[in-house]
Every structure is written in C-alpha cells, then in structure tokens.
Design an enzyme around this catalytic site. Structure first.
Site, PDB file in Angstrom:
ATOM      1  CB  CYS A 104      -4.845  -2.189   3.653  1.00 40.43           C
ATOM      2  SG  CYS A 104      -4.122  -2.555   5.281  1.00 40.43           S
ATOM      3  CE1 TYR A 125      -8.405  -0.293  13.283  1.00 39.45           C
ATOM      4  CE2 TYR A 125     -10.149   0.420  11.803  1.00 39.45           C
ATOM      5  CZ  TYR A 125      -9.104  -0.440  12.102  1.00 39.45           C
ATOM      6  OH  TYR A 125      -8.755  -1.428  11.225  1.00 39.45           O
ATOM      7  CE  LYS A 148      -7.326   1.177   3.214  1.00 33.70           C
ATOM      8  NZ  LYS A 148      -6.153   1.519   4.059  1.00 33.70           N
ATOM      9  CG  ASN A 183      12.047  13.321  39.895  1.00 34.20           C
ATOM     10  OD1 ASN A 183      12.284  12.119  39.918  1.00 34.20           O
ATOM     11  ND2 ASN A 183      10.821  13.801  39.978  1.00 34.20           N
ATOM     12  N   GLY A 190      23.215  -0.372  34.575  1.00 38.54           N
ATOM     13  CA  GLY A 190      23.372  -1.674  35.209  1.00 38.54           C
ATOM     14  C   GLY A 190      22.040  -2.335  35.487  1.00 38.54           C
ATOM     15  N   GLY A 191      20.941  -1.565  35.304  1.00 36.96           N
ATOM     16  CA  GLY A 191      19.606  -2.127  35.467  1.00 36.96           C
ATOM     17  C   GLY A 191      19.145  -2.850  34.216  1.00 36.96           C
ATOM     18  CD  GLU A 238      10.920   2.588  34.303  1.00 42.13           C
ATOM     19  OE1 GLU A 238      11.735   2.122  35.114  1.00 42.13           O
ATOM     20  OE2 GLU A 238      11.274   3.096  33.212  1.00 42.13           O
ATOM     21  CD  GLU A 259      -2.709   0.869   2.686  1.00 48.76           C
ATOM     22  OE1 GLU A 259      -3.649   1.653   2.882  1.00 48.76           O
ATOM     23  OE2 GLU A 259      -2.460  -0.089   3.452  1.00 48.76           O
ATOM     24  CG  ASP A 289      13.885  -0.873  32.359  1.00 50.43           C
ATOM     25  OD1 ASP A 289      13.266  -1.893  31.979  1.00 50.43           O
ATOM     26  OD2 ASP A 289      13.538  -0.196  33.344  1.00 50.43           O
ATOM     27  CB  SER A 290      20.040   0.940  30.667  1.00 50.42           C
ATOM     28  OG  SER A 290      20.661   0.320  31.772  1.00 50.42           O
ATOM     29  CB  THR A 304      16.635   3.336  29.024  1.00 54.01           C
ATOM     30  OG1 THR A 304      16.736   4.153  30.196  1.00 54.01           O
ATOM     31  CG2 THR A 304      17.858   3.568  28.154  1.00 54.01           C
TER      32      THR A 304
END
Length: 613
Positions: free
Chosen positions: A184, A154, A148, A428, A354-355, A457, A47, A357-358, A452
């Site tokens: 489509c 939506y 089309k 923060n 070191g976590g 979160e 498409e 996520d990263s 990250t």
C-alpha cells in the site's frame, strides 16, 4: 535464463471482516481455489487480509497478534491439504515478534519509526514489534515475509501508532520470475521500496492494498502505479480490498500495469472480483540482480520455482469506469450494507419525513439490504404539512418497504404541559421525541436505527442531539446537501433508464427543505443557500483553509464568518454522532479531529458566543 518467461497472476479483490481470522482464512482458500482453477500461478490478496483492516487497537493486543501468526501458519497447511500448495499465495497479516526487539536499523532513536526500548515492556504499546506484513505461502509453508516500510499517519490512518516499519525487501522467484513485495503506502513514496526494487533488479512488483475510497481516488491510482512501475522498471500488480469497515469503505479498483505504464487489467469497483493478468516478461530487461543492502533496505531473495511455464496469453479485462454519482452511490450502499450485515443487524429503522434526506436514506437502505429489511416510520407533529406525510407515503410505496405512522403531537403536548419551552428548545423537543420513539422501536425489534442527517447539517450543528442525530449509523453523514439532491436525481434517472419505478418522489426533490419544527419554517430562514454553504464547508472542513484563504477564493465575508462560527461551536455535537461512510476528502469522525474545548477562531467575534444543542 534465455527468452521470455510467463506468469499468470490473480488479484483476489475480497471483502474481509476485522477480527475474523478463521473466516478470512476461509476466504483465502476459496478464492485461491478459483484462481488455481483459472490457471493462476501467483495469487495476491489485499493488505492485512487475515485480520481485516484497519484492526486499530486490536493490533496492540498480544493475543490477537499471536493468533494472526498462528492463523498464517495454519493457512499455509490448509492450502497444501486442499491441493493448492503449488500456487504461490501472497496474503496480508499482522506479524508479531517475541520481545520488544531493537529499533529499526535505519531509523534514529526517537523518530516515529523507532521503538522506545527504555520503557518497561508492559508500558510499551508496541511490544512484540507488531508489523503490517505480507507473507508468501507455498507448498504448505510460509516461505517469505515482508513488513510494510512506509506507515501512513494522516487522515484516517494511525499506522505509526501501531506498527514498526520493515527494513527488508523480500523477492521471491516463481517459475523463474523475480517478484518483489510491497504494501500500500510503499507505492506512494518516491524512492521507497519500488526504487529499491528497481536497483535490485526484479521482474514484477506486487502490492497488497487497503486503500479507502474517496471521490475521484481512482483517478489518482493509475498515474501513481505508472510512476512506481517506471521506478521499479517492472510491471506492478495492485490488489485492493473491497467492502465497508465502520466509517471506511474500500472500492477495490485493483489493477495491473506494465513496466512502461500500459494498463493491462482493471477490476470493477465495489464488488468482490478475481482479476487475472497474463504477463510475458523478458529477463534481459533486468541488467543486474542484486541482493544485500541497497539504500535504506536489505534485499533478500528466495527461490520457490525455476521451471518456466507456457500458456496462451489472454487479453486482460479492463472494467468500465463509473460515473461520479454511480461511484458515490455504490460506495454508500456498500458501506451501509456491510455495517448492517457485519454487525449482525436483521433490519434497519429510521424516520421518513417526506423530505429529501430521509427519502435518500430510504432508497439507499433498500438498495443495500432489500425492502423487506427496511422499516420506516412517519412521525408527524402539529407543524408537519400534509404534503410531507403524503411524500413519505409515496416514498414507502415506491420502495415497497415497511411503513407506519405515529403522530407525536400528543407526546409533545404532554411534555409542554409539564415544562415551559420556547424557541429552539421547543423545536428540538419534537426532534428528540422522534429520536426516543425510534430508539424504542430499535430496542424492541432489534433494528439498527439510521440517522438521516447530511454533512451540511452535521457541519453547522443543525442535526439535533438525541433527535435526528440519534442512531447507530448515519449513511449520508459525509454527503453535502447539494450532493443529496444530485444523487437523488441520478438514482431516479438510473431507474427510469431501466424501466423501473423511480425510488424518490419528485416532490421531495423539488420542495424547499424544511425541518418543519415551526410554522412556515424553511432552512433558508437561518442558513445561506446550500450552494454557498457547501462551498464554504468544502474549503474550511475538507481543505482546512483559514479565513484569509477562504476570502481569497471569493467567498462572501459575512457568509464565511457565519458558517465558521456555526461549524466551530458544533464540535461537541459531532463528537457524539454516529459513524457514517466516508466519501469526501475529509469526513467528520476519525478523519477530522479537533478539540471540543478550543478558543481558536478564524474570525475574532466582539462578543463571546455559545452554542445551542
């Protein structure tokens, strides 16, 4: 016509770039050459191949629409000059008609599918009747066009904003085979163009697609295409786009089914691929062939070639399905790679704490663009544990990426010597200093800064504005924390099975998650377990369930009330967050749009509650 007829159809599952008309046209020529070399008689592209998809408000720019029309005409000529004029090529493009034009003939005034002609031309965002269209190119000319019919409006789709629906069903005859065009969303509507094709009588339906990926969507496609094939009483060739475009990623997964629903061929996911399918068709299966008005559409027939072709059919290739984790991993890698490369970034940078996520973002980045283009920075504060820095170093060593350490404690001390901050504000501040330093490195070296934060979160507002939320792209923005762990374990097992180094330190997977912004801090101090949290988020965010429905599903009332409050008051943060690849039923961003200023709450708190940034 007596006896069966044959046709070799190629599905060119390609990765286009929005706005790159010349580059996308070159892709069509390149892949048509490959298809022709393989003996294909008909080649189907996705498409809006010429413009890329979704083109969003570019569609409303007349200069872009006119350029699309010109590029289509030029492409037909180029294919002829390259010796490819004998191949019929179906290519998606943005169609443009001079003047505002009349409303679609079968839609009432004021409906979503009609055009308001009472407005002055300059005030009509859809002047020129832009259409999401597909054209058939043959012998140096545009020989057929289809607009089309059904425009999705939506989730991530806004097609009713941009396009005017078509009212004609184009059927072209290729080597004696009558081929109907759809696009489509037309396949998702029972009684739509496929139903009209069934009443008109055709031998084959082709469907160019730009169907975005979400988990388990490939499980929906095959049953859907089978239903439409039965309705059309004809085989269906479904060619889907592949590649990343901002928050969306397209997985390909092109396929072909017979009229009775047999899977004839299926392409692999997340890679460009040319999938050929050999069809042997019996014209006697079609009792009558009609044209003119049928239901809401007008059937138009065009003959390209009558002479039959004969060849030794080959069995179609059916790609092996991917596991859920591998599917998600490949989606995230492709979405990240294409965002980096299509926007011209030479490299990426992010904080490596070191976590988990990263560490996951690091592994995704290396898989996406290679270790030499990945730069990670450890930014320890006074509260960072020794094991966190050791885990960050371990992650960098396993992946072979560029790694450096910049302690932030002196900078935090400098801020705190000037302004008294405590509690969340002081915590923060550390995240924001990290974000500032990483943005500085991004500016200095041209890196794309990656955020990250994960979906859990982002949902509850625990991604600090101008801190760990800083960045141009958020690779795991739509990945819940529980899935972060699942993907990490899968990626290590994938490496282990191949005798490779596991890319993610086991300690990053096993240790309790913590932002390490205060002494002894753990995520569990202020959040329910991630299993509980992600379950509520999936029901509230992805499925839009209200309080009563959430409780009916067995969620703890206190947890629900707490999570919903956190999600609701964090909307202003999410509006400022970086885009990230969509993999879920409903992702934050263009997929979920709620007002920031909003008094509605699923629960009625006794005290008005505000938000902390």
């Amino acid at each position: 016509m007596n006896g069966p007829v044959q046709l070799r159809v190629a599905m060119a599952q390609v990765d286009t770039r929005v706005g790159d008309l010349a580059g996308n046209a070159a892709l069509v020529v390149e892949w048509t050459q490959e298809a022709a070399a393989d003996g294909a008689h008909l080649v189907v592209f996705p498409e809006m191949t010429l413009t890329g998809y979704p083109a969003e408000d570019l569609v409303l720019r007349e200069s872009f629409a006119r350029a699309s029309e010109q590029a289509l005409t030029d492409l037909a000529g180029t294919l002829e000059r390259e010796g490819l004029g004998g191949v019929a090529v179906v290519v998606g493009y943005l169609a443009h008609t001079e003047g505002p034009g009349p409303a679609a003939v079968d839609t009432p005034p004021g409906s979503d599918e009609s055009v308001d002609d009472e407005r002055p031309g300059d005030a009509n965002p859809r002047r020129g009747q832009p259409r999401n269209a597909a054209a058939v190119l043959h012998a140096g000319r545009v020989v057929g066009r289809y607009a089309k019919r059904h425009l999705p409006n939506y989730g991530v789709f806004d097609e009713a904003r941009y396009f005017v629906p078509g009212s004609e069903l184009q059927v072209v005859r290729v080597h004696g085979v009558d081929v109907a065009l759809t696009i489509c969303e037309d396949l998702w509507v029972e009684g739509g163009p496929c139903g009209v094709a069934g009443q008109a009588g055709v031998d084959l339906v082709v469907s160019p697609n730009a169907s975005p990926y979400e988990r388990a969507k490939d499980d929906l496609r095959l049953p859907l295409v089978r239903r439409r094939a039965a309705e059309a009483n004809a085989p269906i060739v479904y060619c889907n786009q592949v590649g990343g475009q901002d928050e969306l990623v397209f997985d390909g997964d092109s396929l072909a089914v017979s009229a009775d629903g047999e899977l004839l061929a299926r392409a692999p996911q997340f890679v460009e691929h040319l999938l050929c399918v050999d069809l042997t068709l019996d014209p006697a299966r079609v009792p009558q062939r009609r044209e003119g008005r049928i239901g809401p559409m007008t059937v138009t027939r065009t003959v390209l070639s009558e002479e039959p072709v004969a060849f030794q059919p080959r069995p179609g290739h059916v790609a092996d399905p991917l596991s859920d984790c591998e599917e998600v991993w490949r989606a995230l890698v492709l979405g990240l790679r294409d965002f980096i490369d299509k926007n011209g970034f030479p490299s990426v940078v992010f904080g490596l704490s070191g976590g988990i996520d990263s560490a996951l973002v690091a592994a995704l980045s290396v898989d996406a663009v290679g270790a030499d283009r990945v730069h990670a920075v450890a930014l320890p504060s006074r509260w960072s544990s020794d094991h966190s820095l050791a885990d960050a170093e371990d992650s960098a060593r396993r992946l072979g990426l560029h790694f450096s350490t910049v302690p932030i404690a002196p900078m935090v001390d400098a801020f705190e010597s000037q302004v008294e901050l405590s509690g969340t504000a002081a915590e923060n501040l550390q995240a924001r200093i990290r974000g500032t330093l990483l943005m500085g490195l991004s500016n200095q070296h041209g890196h794309l800064l990656l955020a990250t934060s994960n979906k859990s979160e982002v949902a509850v507002g625990y991604s600090t504005l101008y801190g760990d939320a800083a960045g141009g792209f958020a690779p795991i923005k739509d990945v819940p924390k529980t899935l972060v762990w699942e993907l990490s374990r899968w990626r290590n097992a994938y490496a282990r099975d191949r005798g490779e180094t596991e890319p993610i330190p086991q300690n990053s997977i096993d240790k309790p998650p913590s932002a390490e912004l205060a002494p002894g801090q753990k995520d569990s101090d202020s959040l329910p377990s991630y299993e509980e949290l992600d379950s509520v988020i999936a029901d509230y965010v992805d499925r839009d369930l209200g309080m009563a429905e959430l409780l009916e599903r067995g969620h703890d009332p206190e947890v629900v009330a707490r999570v919903l409050r956190l999600v609701d008051v964090a909307e202003f943060k999410r509006r400022q967050s970086a885009p990230g690849t969509k993999i879920s039923l409903k992702a934050f961003g263009r997929d979920r749009r709620l007002p920031i200023t909003n008094r509605w709450r699923e629960s009625l708190p006794s005290v008005r509650e505000g938000a902390q940034a």
